[in-house]
Design a protein around this motif. Structure first.
Motif, PDB file in Angstrom:
ATOM      1  N   ALA A  21      -7.344 -10.035   5.316  1.00  0.00           N
ATOM      2  CA  ALA A  21      -7.442  -8.724   4.678  1.00  0.00           C
ATOM      3  C   ALA A  21      -6.517  -7.723   5.367  1.00  0.00           C
ATOM      4  CB  ALA A  21      -8.887  -8.226   4.717  1.00  0.00           C
ATOM      5  N   LEU A  22      -6.474  -7.778   6.707  1.00  0.00           N
ATOM      6  CA  LEU A  22      -5.603  -6.882   7.463  1.00  0.00           C
ATOM      7  C   LEU A  22      -4.139  -7.177   7.159  1.00  0.00           C
ATOM      8  CD1 LEU A  22      -5.182  -4.691   9.599  1.00  0.00           C
ATOM      9  CD2 LEU A  22      -5.313  -6.485  11.352  1.00  0.00           C
ATOM     10  N   PHE A  23      -3.791  -8.464   7.084  1.00  0.00           N
ATOM     11  CA  PHE A  23      -2.411  -8.864   6.784  1.00  0.00           C
ATOM     12  C   PHE A  23      -1.985  -8.332   5.405  1.00  0.00           C
ATOM     13  CE2 PHE A  23       0.454 -11.944   4.720  1.00  0.00           C
ATOM     14  CZ  PHE A  23       1.546 -11.839   5.569  1.00  0.00           C
ATOM     15  N   LYS A  24      -2.871  -8.470   4.423  1.00  0.00           N
ATOM     16  CA  LYS A  24      -2.562  -7.977   3.077  1.00  0.00           C
ATOM     17  C   LYS A  24      -2.352  -6.471   3.085  1.00  0.00           C
ATOM     18  CE  LYS A  24      -4.897 -11.563   0.347  1.00  0.00           C
ATOM     19  NZ  LYS A  24      -5.961 -11.833  -0.663  1.00  0.00           N
ATOM     20  N   LYS A  25      -3.212  -5.775   3.816  1.00  0.00           N
ATOM     21  CA  LYS A  25      -3.117  -4.313   3.861  1.00  0.00           C
ATOM     22  C   LYS A  25      -1.809  -3.878   4.513  1.00  0.00           C
ATOM     23  CE  LYS A  25      -6.737  -1.810   4.307  1.00  0.00           C
ATOM     24  NZ  LYS A  25      -7.955  -1.084   4.779  1.00  0.00           N
ATOM     25  N   VAL A  26      -1.409  -4.563   5.582  1.00  0.00           N
ATOM     26  CA  VAL A  26      -0.153  -4.235   6.270  1.00  0.00           C
ATOM     27  C   VAL A  26       1.036  -4.431   5.331  1.00  0.00           C
ATOM     28  CG1 VAL A  26       1.437  -4.992   8.083  1.00  0.00           C
ATOM     29  CG2 VAL A  26      -0.995  -4.675   8.599  1.00  0.00           C
ATOM     30  N   ILE A  27       1.058  -5.559   4.610  1.00  0.00           N
ATOM     31  CA  ILE A  27       2.163  -5.837   3.690  1.00  0.00           C
ATOM     32  C   ILE A  27       2.207  -4.793   2.574  1.00  0.00           C
ATOM     33  CG2 ILE A  27       3.105  -7.490   2.044  1.00  0.00           C
ATOM     34  CD1 ILE A  27       3.411  -8.299   4.966  1.00  0.00           C
ATOM     35  N   LEU A  28       1.045  -4.446   2.010  1.00  0.00           N
ATOM     36  CA  LEU A  28       0.994  -3.449   0.949  1.00  0.00           C
ATOM     37  C   LEU A  28       1.435  -2.071   1.456  1.00  0.00           C
ATOM     38  CD1 LEU A  28      -2.356  -4.452  -0.817  1.00  0.00           C
ATOM     39  CD2 LEU A  28      -0.052  -4.615  -1.793  1.00  0.00           C
ATOM     40  N   ALA A  29       1.061  -1.748   2.690  1.00  0.00           N
ATOM     41  CA  ALA A  29       1.456  -0.464   3.271  1.00  0.00           C
ATOM     42  C   ALA A  29       2.971  -0.406   3.481  1.00  0.00           C
ATOM     43  CB  ALA A  29       0.724  -0.243   4.594  1.00  0.00           C
ATOM     44  N   LEU A  30       3.541  -1.498   3.973  1.00  0.00           N
ATOM     45  CA  LEU A  30       4.992  -1.559   4.164  1.00  0.00           C
ATOM     46  C   LEU A  30       5.720  -1.450   2.838  1.00  0.00           C
ATOM     47  CD1 LEU A  30       5.259  -4.337   6.905  1.00  0.00           C
ATOM     48  CD2 LEU A  30       5.760  -1.903   7.176  1.00  0.00           C
ATOM     49  N   GLN A  31       5.184  -2.100   1.811  1.00  0.00           N
ATOM     50  CA  GLN A  31       5.787  -2.022   0.478  1.00  0.00           C
ATOM     51  C   GLN A  31       5.790  -0.579  -0.019  1.00  0.00           C
ATOM     52  OE1 GLN A  31       5.214  -4.595  -3.445  1.00  0.00           O
ATOM     53  NE2 GLN A  31       3.422  -3.334  -3.096  1.00  0.00           N
ATOM     54  N   HIS A  32       4.662   0.099   0.188  1.00  0.00           N
ATOM     55  CA  HIS A  32       4.554   1.490  -0.251  1.00  0.00           C
ATOM     56  C   HIS A  32       5.563   2.368   0.494  1.00  0.00           C
ATOM     57  CE1 HIS A  32       1.441   3.497  -2.822  1.00  0.00           C
ATOM     58  NE2 HIS A  32       2.181   4.517  -2.466  1.00  0.00           N
ATOM     59  N   LEU A  33       5.705   2.124   1.785  1.00  0.00           N
ATOM     60  CA  LEU A  33       6.641   2.916   2.577  1.00  0.00           C
ATOM     61  C   LEU A  33       8.076   2.690   2.112  1.00  0.00           C
ATOM     62  CD1 LEU A  33       7.305   4.783   4.914  1.00  0.00           C
ATOM     63  CD2 LEU A  33       7.236   2.814   6.446  1.00  0.00           C
ATOM     64  N   ILE A  34       8.413   1.447   1.788  1.00  0.00           N
ATOM     65  CA  ILE A  34       9.765   1.150   1.304  1.00  0.00           C
ATOM     66  C   ILE A  34      10.045   1.901   0.005  1.00  0.00           C
ATOM     67  CG2 ILE A  34      11.213  -0.674   0.313  1.00  0.00           C
ATOM     68  CD1 ILE A  34      10.019  -2.576   2.387  1.00  0.00           C
ATOM     69  N   ALA A  35       9.045   1.941  -0.882  1.00  0.00           N
ATOM     70  CA  ALA A  35       9.207   2.652  -2.148  1.00  0.00           C
ATOM     71  C   ALA A  35       9.411   4.151  -1.918  1.00  0.00           C
ATOM     72  CB  ALA A  35       7.991   2.413  -3.041  1.00  0.00           C
ATOM     73  N   MET A  36       8.788   4.698  -0.873  1.00  0.00           N
ATOM     74  CA  MET A  36       8.887   6.125  -0.575  1.00  0.00           C
ATOM     75  C   MET A  36      10.138   6.467   0.230  1.00  0.00           C
ATOM     76  SD  MET A  36       6.013   7.307  -1.837  1.00  0.00           S
ATOM     77  CE  MET A  36       6.079   5.972  -3.030  1.00  0.00           C
ATOM     78  N   PHE A  37      10.676   5.481   0.945  1.00  0.00           N
ATOM     79  CA  PHE A  37      11.689   5.734   1.961  1.00  0.00           C
ATOM     80  C   PHE A  37      12.929   6.442   1.402  1.00  0.00           C
ATOM     81  CE2 PHE A  37      15.492   4.456   4.302  1.00  0.00           C
ATOM     82  CZ  PHE A  37      15.162   4.846   5.586  1.00  0.00           C
ATOM     83  N   GLY A  38      13.482   5.898   0.317  1.00  0.00           N
ATOM     84  CA  GLY A  38      14.750   6.411  -0.205  1.00  0.00           C
ATOM     85  C   GLY A  38      14.700   7.891  -0.529  1.00  0.00           C
ATOM     86  N   ALA A  39      13.706   8.302  -1.313  1.00  0.00           N
ATOM     87  CA  ALA A  39      13.606   9.701  -1.716  1.00  0.00           C
ATOM     88  C   ALA A  39      13.240  10.593  -0.542  1.00  0.00           C
ATOM     89  CB  ALA A  39      12.578   9.844  -2.838  1.00  0.00           C
ATOM     90  N   THR A  40      12.417  10.096   0.376  1.00  0.00           N
ATOM     91  CA  THR A  40      11.976  10.904   1.509  1.00  0.00           C
ATOM     92  C   THR A  40      13.145  11.284   2.416  1.00  0.00           C
ATOM     93  OG1 THR A  40       9.767   9.911   1.497  1.00  0.00           O
ATOM     94  CG2 THR A  40      10.458  10.957   3.528  1.00  0.00           C
TER      95      THR A  40
END
Length: 426
Positions: A21-40
């Motif tokens: 569960a922790l591994f899944k959450k980490v991967i999903l969090a990283l994915q979200h950050l990547i999506a936000m990174f460019g515009a931020t």
């Protein structure tokens, strides 16, 4: 098999499940950050502010937002595009000293905080009365469609790479299952990046030249009346966008965040995050369309995942190598992903109108058309004719586009509700 052995097996199984569960959450969090990174980081790149500070302020601002909103709203705050023109104007007026822009951003954050107290005083029912679905739905459509040209511009550098990335994300989203489907964005970026490497389209210099660790260049603000006069009124132009983003977020998740934890709390969180960003040298923070797009695609609405992404953003601000690596992702790859994210936002707007059984009578149709026309074509009309379609705040700031469309739509709907009772929703 003894009871002791069974208990031991249960404990081990539980630990394995927790780690997964922790591994899944980490991967999903990283994915979200990547999506936000460019515009931020794009806002600091365009204005001259420090990108690492922008990441730290976005992460800290997101954590503040979650604390204020009772940890209920799955939001990741990013750099606000609405302040770019004002920041550049202040920068030029003060001989390139961006500290004065920080002062203006702080005042803007304070205005947000004051607005949150006003919203708390007048109540949610008042807000809902003047923001029905036939006003909010078109606003959401405008938010998504207005961002599509930006994504298209990002993709235009290499349409092949953008198409491969977009096609991969769509294929996984439509045909994938389970956790793999939730990783459609991250997987598509990996595929696009790999193809770009094979085609020689990746510039590794930002990774090679970056140090491993570096303290972001935090700066203290300075204040001047002209800087505040330029930046503070921008709050008026982004308030309706905030309402639209929070409403869209709620529509995707299936909860009414305008009611619980309340628009006053989301505004307070946004204001405090912006105030904090101004104090350390970051751009104003705001709710993000990309965030809503990721939620709509992954169906992962756990706010704790967004808080983990915020922690990663803060770490990223100090680990220069990671930021350097993310900076090597070709713009067309992010453009392909952004096309899907922004299109999903517009689709949510259509669903808002449909799911709330909006009456397509003359009055409601007029309101929806006015919001769409002003929101989508106001700026194009101005470019073609030279006529400013907007409400002028000062010499550098005008309320145009979505903000103008929202104000006119709300006012027009209020008038029609008085004179044409049938304009109300079922």
């Amino acid at each position: 098999m003894t009871e002791k052995v069974l208990k031991k097996m249960e404990v081990e199984t539980s630990k394995t499940t927790d780690w997964m569960a922790l591994f899944k959450k980490v991967i999903l969090a990283l994915q979200h950050l990547i999506a936000m990174f460019g515009a931020t980081v794009l806002v600091p790149v365009l204005t001259g502010l420090n990108a690492s500070v922008a990441l730290v302020s976005a992460g800290l601002g997101t954590l503040v937002f979650h604390a204020v909103t009772k940890k209920k709203v799955p939001v990741f705050l990013g750099s606000s595009f609405a302040f770019i023109g004002g920041i550049l104007a202040v920068k030029e007026a003060h001989n390139g000293d961006l500290a004065y822009a920080q002062g203006g951003i702080i005042v803007a954050g304070l205005i947000y905080v004051l607005m949150s107290f006003v919203i708390r005083k007048i109540g949610i029912d008042f807000i809902k009365k003047y923001l029905p679905s036939h006003v909010i739905g078109p606003m959401i459509i405008v938010i998504g469609l207005n961002l599509v040209p930006t994504a298209f511009g990002m993709a235009s550098g290499n349409f092949v790479l953008a198409a491969i990335t977009l096609g991969t994300a769509l294929a996984i989203n439509f045909f994938g299952k389970g956790f793999f489907k939730q990783l459609s964005i991250l997987t598509a970026v990996v595929v696009g990046y790999t193809v770009a490497r094979l085609l020689g389209q990746v510039d590794p210099s930002s990774f090679v030249n970056a140090p491993l660790l570096a303290i972001p260049a935090f700066t203290l603000p300075k204040f001047s009346v002209p800087a505040v006069a330029v930046l503070a009124p921008v709050v008026l132009a982004v308030f309706m966008e905030h309402v639209g983003d929070i409403t869209t977020n709620g529509q995707v998740v299936g909860q009414d965040f305008i009611k619980d934890p309340g628009l006053n709390r989301t505004l307070l969180g946004d204001g405090l995050a912006t105030l904090l960003a101004g104090c350390i040298g970051g751009p104003a923070n705001t709710t993000y369309g990309e965030n809503t797009g990721v939620l709509a695609i992954t169906k992962n609405y756990d706010p704790s995942t967004l808080r983990l992404a915020a922690v990663f953003a803060i770490i990223l601000g100090f680990v220069a190598k990671i930021g350097g690596f993310l900076g090597t992702i070709p713009t067309p790859v992010m453009g392909g992903i952004s096309l899907m994210l922004f299109s999903m936002i517009s689709l949510v707007g259509v669903q808002t109108i449909k799911n709330n059984n909006v009456k397509f009578n003359a009055a409601n149709v007029v309101v929806m058309i006015v919001v769409l026309v002003l929101g989508l074509w106001g700026s194009y009309f101005q470019n073609m004719t030279g006529i400013n379609i907007g409400i002028k705040i000062n010499e550098t700031v005008s309320i145009t586009g979505l903000s103008l469309a929202a104000i006119v739509g709300v006012a027009l709907n209020a008038v029609l509700n008085i004179f044409v009772p049938s304009s109300k929703e079922a």
